[in-house]
Design a protein around this motif. Sequence first.
Motif, PDB file in Angstrom:
ATOM      1  N   ALA A 230      32.064  -4.598  -5.502  1.00 55.31           N
ATOM      2  CA  ALA A 230      31.032  -5.572  -5.850  1.00 55.31           C
ATOM      3  C   ALA A 230      29.663  -4.916  -5.733  1.00 55.31           C
ATOM      4  CB  ALA A 230      31.126  -6.782  -4.932  1.00 55.31           C
ATOM      5  N   LEU A 231      28.665  -5.491  -6.369  1.00 57.69           N
ATOM      6  CA  LEU A 231      27.332  -4.898  -6.390  1.00 57.69           C
ATOM      7  C   LEU A 231      26.716  -4.712  -4.998  1.00 57.69           C
ATOM      8  CD1 LEU A 231      25.747  -6.635  -9.517  1.00 57.69           C
ATOM      9  CD2 LEU A 231      26.939  -4.433  -9.369  1.00 57.69           C
ATOM     10  N   PRO A 232      26.907  -5.636  -4.037  1.00 61.03           N
ATOM     11  CA  PRO A 232      26.296  -5.419  -2.718  1.00 61.03           C
ATOM     12  C   PRO A 232      26.812  -4.184  -1.986  1.00 61.03           C
ATOM     13  CG  PRO A 232      26.830  -7.735  -3.024  1.00 61.03           C
ATOM     14  CD  PRO A 232      27.474  -7.001  -4.161  1.00 61.03           C
ATOM     15  N   SER A 233      27.921  -3.598  -2.444  1.00 57.30           N
ATOM     16  CA  SER A 233      28.421  -2.371  -1.822  1.00 57.30           C
ATOM     17  C   SER A 233      27.604  -1.151  -2.226  1.00 57.30           C
ATOM     18  CB  SER A 233      29.888  -2.144  -2.212  1.00 57.30           C
ATOM     19  OG  SER A 233      30.710  -3.183  -1.723  1.00 57.30           O
ATOM     20  N   LEU A 234      26.763  -1.301  -3.239  1.00 59.78           N
ATOM     21  CA  LEU A 234      25.949  -0.197  -3.743  1.00 59.78           C
ATOM     22  C   LEU A 234      24.554  -0.235  -3.129  1.00 59.78           C
ATOM     23  CD1 LEU A 234      26.841  -0.596  -7.532  1.00 59.78           C
ATOM     24  CD2 LEU A 234      27.972   0.887  -5.847  1.00 59.78           C
ATOM     25  N   ASP A 235      23.918   0.932  -3.068  1.00 60.10           N
ATOM     26  CA  ASP A 235      22.535   1.025  -2.612  1.00 60.10           C
ATOM     27  C   ASP A 235      21.579   1.302  -3.765  1.00 60.10           C
ATOM     28  OD1 ASP A 235      22.845   0.883   0.407  1.00 60.10           O
ATOM     29  OD2 ASP A 235      24.235   2.500  -0.074  1.00 60.10           O
ATOM     30  N   VAL A 236      22.004   2.161  -4.686  1.00 68.00           N
ATOM     31  CA  VAL A 236      21.138   2.572  -5.796  1.00 68.00           C
ATOM     32  C   VAL A 236      21.981   2.669  -7.061  1.00 68.00           C
ATOM     33  CG1 VAL A 236      19.534   4.333  -6.671  1.00 68.00           C
ATOM     34  CG2 VAL A 236      19.745   3.955  -4.201  1.00 68.00           C
ATOM     35  N   ILE A 237      21.408   2.293  -8.186  1.00 65.82           N
ATOM     36  CA  ILE A 237      21.999   2.584  -9.498  1.00 65.82           C
ATOM     37  C   ILE A 237      20.987   3.403 -10.279  1.00 65.82           C
ATOM     38  CG2 ILE A 237      22.588   1.587 -11.737  1.00 65.82           C
ATOM     39  CD1 ILE A 237      24.102  -0.558 -10.357  1.00 65.82           C
ATOM     40  N   ILE A 238      21.437   4.541 -10.789  1.00 69.82           N
ATOM     41  CA  ILE A 238      20.589   5.366 -11.648  1.00 69.82           C
ATOM     42  C   ILE A 238      21.115   5.235 -13.066  1.00 69.82           C
ATOM     43  CG2 ILE A 238      19.658   7.654 -12.104  1.00 69.82           C
ATOM     44  CD1 ILE A 238      20.199   8.408  -9.237  1.00 69.82           C
ATOM     45  N   THR A 239      20.232   4.867 -13.970  1.00 71.62           N
ATOM     46  CA  THR A 239      20.600   4.713 -15.365  1.00 71.62           C
ATOM     47  C   THR A 239      19.516   5.334 -16.238  1.00 71.62           C
ATOM     48  OG1 THR A 239      21.363   3.132 -17.030  1.00 71.62           O
ATOM     49  CG2 THR A 239      19.584   2.412 -15.562  1.00 71.62           C
ATOM     50  N   ASP A 240      19.659   5.210 -17.545  1.00 75.81           N
ATOM     51  CA  ASP A 240      18.726   5.873 -18.455  1.00 75.81           C
ATOM     52  C   ASP A 240      17.846   4.914 -19.246  1.00 75.81           C
ATOM     53  OD1 ASP A 240      20.231   5.848 -21.540  1.00 75.81           O
ATOM     54  OD2 ASP A 240      21.371   5.300 -19.765  1.00 75.81           O
ATOM     55  N   ALA A 241      18.060   3.615 -19.084  1.00 77.93           N
ATOM     56  CA  ALA A 241      17.294   2.646 -19.868  1.00 77.93           C
ATOM     57  C   ALA A 241      17.229   1.324 -19.123  1.00 77.93           C
ATOM     58  CB  ALA A 241      17.939   2.446 -21.241  1.00 77.93           C
ATOM     59  N   GLU A 242      16.263   0.502 -19.508  1.00 81.67           N
ATOM     60  CA  GLU A 242      16.175  -0.829 -18.910  1.00 81.67           C
ATOM     61  C   GLU A 242      17.434  -1.617 -19.260  1.00 81.67           C
ATOM     62  OE1 GLU A 242      13.888  -1.779 -16.861  1.00 81.67           O
ATOM     63  OE2 GLU A 242      12.595  -0.019 -17.111  1.00 81.67           O
ATOM     64  N   MET A 243      17.959  -2.320 -18.271  1.00 78.43           N
ATOM     65  CA  MET A 243      19.187  -3.085 -18.493  1.00 78.43           C
ATOM     66  C   MET A 243      18.872  -4.543 -18.809  1.00 78.43           C
ATOM     67  SD  MET A 243      20.669  -3.234 -14.584  1.00 78.43           S
ATOM     68  CE  MET A 243      20.959  -1.481 -14.618  1.00 78.43           C
ATOM     69  N   VAL A 256      20.278  -3.987  -4.494  1.00 80.92           N
ATOM     70  CA  VAL A 256      20.497  -2.676  -5.109  1.00 80.92           C
ATOM     71  C   VAL A 256      19.205  -2.207  -5.783  1.00 80.92           C
ATOM     72  CG1 VAL A 256      21.902  -1.340  -6.729  1.00 80.92           C
ATOM     73  CG2 VAL A 256      22.899  -3.312  -5.531  1.00 80.92           C
ATOM     74  N   ARG A 257      18.791  -0.984  -5.486  1.00 80.00           N
ATOM     75  CA  ARG A 257      17.617  -0.412  -6.143  1.00 80.00           C
ATOM     76  C   ARG A 257      18.020   0.177  -7.489  1.00 80.00           C
ATOM     77  NH1 ARG A 257      16.319   3.670  -2.940  1.00 80.00           N
ATOM     78  NH2 ARG A 257      16.249   5.477  -4.330  1.00 80.00           N
ATOM     79  N   VAL A 258      17.272  -0.130  -8.521  1.00 77.42           N
ATOM     80  CA  VAL A 258      17.568   0.365  -9.870  1.00 77.42           C
ATOM     81  C   VAL A 258      16.562   1.454 -10.229  1.00 77.42           C
ATOM     82  CG1 VAL A 258      17.785  -0.211 -12.309  1.00 77.42           C
ATOM     83  CG2 VAL A 258      18.505  -1.869 -10.556  1.00 77.42           C
ATOM     84  N   GLU A 259      17.057   2.645 -10.540  1.00 80.28           N
ATOM     85  CA  GLU A 259      16.225   3.768 -10.946  1.00 80.28           C
ATOM     86  C   GLU A 259      16.509   4.078 -12.409  1.00 80.28           C
ATOM     87  OE1 GLU A 259      14.017   5.507  -9.252  1.00 80.28           O
ATOM     88  OE2 GLU A 259      14.340   4.858  -7.179  1.00 80.28           O
ATOM     89  N   VAL A 260      15.461   4.145 -13.222  1.00 82.90           N
ATOM     90  CA  VAL A 260      15.596   4.532 -14.624  1.00 82.90           C
ATOM     91  C   VAL A 260      15.116   5.969 -14.757  1.00 82.90           C
ATOM     92  CG1 VAL A 260      14.943   4.068 -17.004  1.00 82.90           C
ATOM     93  CG2 VAL A 260      15.265   2.166 -15.404  1.00 82.90           C
ATOM     94  N   ALA A 261      16.031   6.868 -15.120  1.00 74.84           N
ATOM     95  CA  ALA A 261      15.737   8.296 -15.165  1.00 74.84           C
ATOM     96  C   ALA A 261      14.850   8.638 -16.353  1.00 74.84           C
ATOM     97  CB  ALA A 261      17.033   9.091 -15.238  1.00 74.84           C
ATOM     98  N   ALA A 262      13.975   9.616 -16.149  1.00 77.80           N
ATOM     99  CA  ALA A 262      13.139  10.104 -17.243  1.00 77.80           C
ATOM    100  C   ALA A 262      13.997  10.842 -18.251  1.00 77.80           C
ATOM    101  CB  ALA A 262      12.058  11.033 -16.693  1.00 77.80           C
ATOM    102  N   SER A 263      13.682  10.691 -19.531  1.00 78.88           N
ATOM    103  CA  SER A 263      14.481  11.316 -20.586  1.00 78.88           C
ATOM    104  C   SER A 263      14.370  12.835 -20.539  1.00 78.88           C
ATOM    105  CB  SER A 263      14.055  10.797 -21.952  1.00 78.88           C
ATOM    106  OG  SER A 263      12.691  11.123 -22.188  1.00 78.88           O
TER     107      SER A 263
END
Length: 269
Positions: A230-243, A256-263
Amino acid sequence: MSDRKMPAVMRRELILRKLDVKEFATTLDFAKWLSVSEMTVRRDFDHLAEKDLLTRIHGGAVSLSRQGGQVVDLVEPKVSEREQRARAAKAAIAHCAHNMIGSDQTIALDIGTTTFILSELLRNSRLTLFTSSLKIASALGETRPEVYVPCGRISGSEPSVVGPRAVDFLRGFYFDIAFIGASGITAEGLFDYSLDDTEIKRAFVERSRTTVALVDSTKFNHVSVANICALPSLDVIITDAEMPEDLHDTLIAAGVRVEVAASISLEGN
């Protein structure tokens, strides 16, 4: 309420209504909610799946009538296809993940195409690294990190070590950061194609101080065979675009902290 008190047709209607609201629910969830046995719920799932009203996945079910942007992936693409899919996005995610890692840390690195890119960035790092991926372990075999793999059974076209012995081995350690891959993410959590690899992922999550999911944007609102966590088990999600806003809000609410990586440009590669 016992299995006999509610007619099957009413029970199944309630199941479908629940799934229209909740993207994914487990067999146990429904058994508790309906006050029936898990075996009864499984029979209801089978009946509804035969009528193409839901899709059975490991441990639960997903509605087919609630398709608002959600995709059900049950067959894992070939490794060669996954390696070419969203390559720039995966490289950006891997570089962002690399920036989270300090010297002398103990890192858990999951199987997957994005985690493999991350492993290549760790070749000169002073780390202790645990992975179930034989591809990653082989690539790092003569590099600076100390690399450990669990004992167990070798499985999959992208070979990994799986099984109860591998899980028990990993539960004997503690990791500063675990980097986890997934085939999909929804408000109900992370999903993956492989039941065996999912057990390894769960062990990494359980034994890590910080759990980081590496999920490119092609996987938003996708579910698959197995629910990793489940999502509360995570601390950070790194992705490439706004969700999507609803998914982003659910992640934030879960802490959960959401990080959007620079291209990153892959020209010339």
